[in-house]
Enzyme design. Structure first.
Site, short mmCIF file in Angstrom:
data_model
loop_
_atom_site.label_atom_id
_atom_site.label_comp_id
_atom_site.label_asym_id
_atom_site.label_seq_id
_atom_site.Cartn_x
_atom_site.Cartn_y
_atom_site.Cartn_z
CE LYS A 59 -4.29 -1.63 0.47
NZ LYS A 59 -5.49 -1.15 -0.21
CB THR A 82 -7.96 7.07 3.81
OG1 THR A 82 -8.42 6.06 2.89
CG2 THR A 82 -7.07 6.41 4.87
CB SER A 85 -8.84 -3.05 7.90
OG SER A 85 -7.89 -3.53 6.98
CG ASN A 87 -1.87 -3.48 5.59
OD1 ASN A 87 -1.21 -3.33 6.62
ND2 ASN A 87 -2.15 -4.69 5.10
CD GLN A 90 0.47 0.23 9.72
OE1 GLN A 90 1.67 0.27 9.90
NE2 GLN A 90 -0.22 -0.88 9.86
N GLY A 194 -10.49 -4.66 -2.74
CA GLY A 194 -11.26 -3.69 -3.52
C GLY A 194 -10.81 -3.61 -4.96
CG ASP A 224 -16.37 -8.31 -3.87
OD1 ASP A 224 -15.56 -8.95 -3.15
OD2 ASP A 224 -16.11 -7.19 -4.34
CG ASN A 329 1.62 -4.68 8.47
OD1 ASN A 329 2.76 -4.71 8.96
ND2 ASN A 329 1.28 -3.80 7.55
C1 LIG Z 1 -2.19 -6.90 2.68
C2 LIG Z 1 -3.25 -6.55 1.69
N1 LIG Z 1 -3.37 -7.28 0.59
C3 LIG Z 1 -4.30 -7.03 -0.35
C4 LIG Z 1 -5.18 -5.99 -0.20
C5 LIG Z 1 -6.20 -5.75 -1.26
O1 LIG Z 1 -5.89 -4.63 -2.03
P1 LIG Z 1 -6.98 -3.99 -2.97
O2 LIG Z 1 -8.07 -3.47 -2.07
O3 LIG Z 1 -6.27 -2.92 -3.69
O4 LIG Z 1 -7.48 -5.08 -3.84
C6 LIG Z 1 -5.10 -5.17 0.93
C7 LIG Z 1 -6.03 -4.06 1.12
O5 LIG Z 1 -6.17 -3.52 2.18
C8 LIG Z 1 -4.10 -5.45 1.90
O6 LIG Z 1 -3.97 -4.70 3.00
#
Ligand SMILES: Cc1ncc(COP(=O)(O)O)c(C=O)c1O
Length: 343
Positions: A59, A82, A85, A87, A90, A194, A224, A329
């Site tokens: 991220k 923003t 949850s 990542n 941070q 997402g 989804d 994490n």
């Molecule tokens: C460790 C980790 N992997 C994958 C994702 C998914 O990323 P995206 O929402 O861009 O599909 C996230 C999103 O928070 C994440 O924190």
């Protein structure tokens, strides 16, 4: 790229992001293991270690790109808001610190403790809310209104933002450079929440290496994206979660696609594969045991698709594969009790 569908992030956008993040984010290593290549029968199985990225997840790329671009184009912006949850929050806090901006983060009340601690260490201003998409969005809107309006404050969405998508796509550029060019691999496996990560990576990969397949991996209990992808070409609107879902240990993968990320996925992704909670736990154990790196549950979906024999047919004959280990994490207190299953 010419001839791109309107509104989609382009290869040029990802390359511009690559220039902005260079030297700020880590060029993360690609690990290999003889044991995994033997057990899977794959000729090349690379592990792109974004769990070793700054702030512990990929991220950082999207946030650093967005903050660098916006600090230049809109210098009056002082506050970035923003919901996350952990990542993305941070990552945004990290990028705000670099650019001397204030980070305000809406955190769902069930966010893992280490992620909340990480946000606090980065001096983010935290507001907790109930863990629903609606509550997250409403709380963000409130913070934006409080923070002085559009000239002064801006939402940095975790995935529904072209600058964030382009930043995540820099992983795709890096993979192709590290493996030795577009003809060196057959497929990349990318976790999907997402959809920002896979949208960016697919843009880079299909832009530079159209023959390389891009496979998404997602928890069955937050499917989804897979259901939207397999629903056929009739709809441009992604489907919502099934009733009672999402319920997964992959806390980073609970978000739903946006129309923007779905537009990238429909046109640039080859398949989306779903993984059960048990398969995620098995994969987590295998990765940590063999590669000696810590991953969080969200990273286990891609690992499961590469490692477990039940997915072999889904790789469409690809023999040289890179898996994105998207984050590290993890709540260490839950590691052996909740996340790692015995084989
Ligand atoms: C460790 C980790 N992997 C994958 C994702 C998914 O990323 P995206 O929402 O861009 O599909 C996230 C999103 O928070 C994440 O924190």
């Amino acid at each position: 790229m010419s001839g791109q569908p309107e509104g989609l992030v382009t290869l040029a956008d990802v390359q511009a992001a690559g220039e902005r993040v260079r030297g700020v984010v880590m060029e993360t290593p690609i690990l290999r293991s003889d044991v995994f290549e033997a057990s899977t029968g794959l000729a090349y199985l690379g592990w792109k270690c974004e769990n070793l990225q700054r702030t512990g997840a990929f991220k950082a790329r999207g946030a650093v790109n967005a903050l660098a671009a916006l600090s230049r184009s809109h210098p009056s912006l002082e506050v970035f808001v923003t919901h996350s949850s952990g990542n993305h929050g941070q990552a945004m806090a990290y990028a705000c610190n670099l650019n001397k901006k204030k980070a305000r983060v809406v955190v769902p009340s069930d966010a893992p403790a280490p992620k909340v601690a990480g946000l606090r260490r980065l001096n983010a201003d935290l507001t907790f809310c109930t863990p629903t998409q609606k509550a997250r969005e409403e709380t963000c809107a409130k913070l934006l209104a409080e923070s002085g309006g559009a000239d002064r404050a801006r939402l940095l969405h975790p995935y529904d933002d072209p600058l964030v998508i382009a930043g995540q796509g820099t992983i795709g550029l890096e993979i192709l450079a590290q493996v030795g060019g577009p003809s060196a691999i057959d497929a990349v496996i990318v976790p999907v929440g997402g959809g920002g990560l896979i949208s960016g990576v697919a843009t880079a990969i299909k832009g530079l290496a159209p023959n390389v397949k891009v496979f998404g991996a997602e928890p069955l209990n937050a499917d989804d994206a897979a259901r939207s992808f397999h629903a056929g070409s009739g709809t441009a609107t992604p489907l919502a979660h099934r009733p009672g879902m999402p319920d997964t240990i992959g806390d980073g993968l609970k978000a739903m696609l946006s129309p923007r990320t779905f537009a990238h996925i429909r046109t640039r992704v080859d398949d989306i594969i779903t993984v059960t909670e048990d398969q995620m736990k098995q994969a987590m154990r295998l990765v940590m045991d063999e590669l000696k790196v810590v991953i969080e549950p969200s990273a286990a979906v891609g690992a499961a698709v590469a490692l477990l024999p039940e997915f072999r047919d889904r790789l469409q004959g690809c023999k040289r594969v890179v898996v994105i280990l998207c984050g590290g994490n993890v709540d260490l207190d839950k590691l052996s009790s909740d996340y790692i299953s015995k084989l």
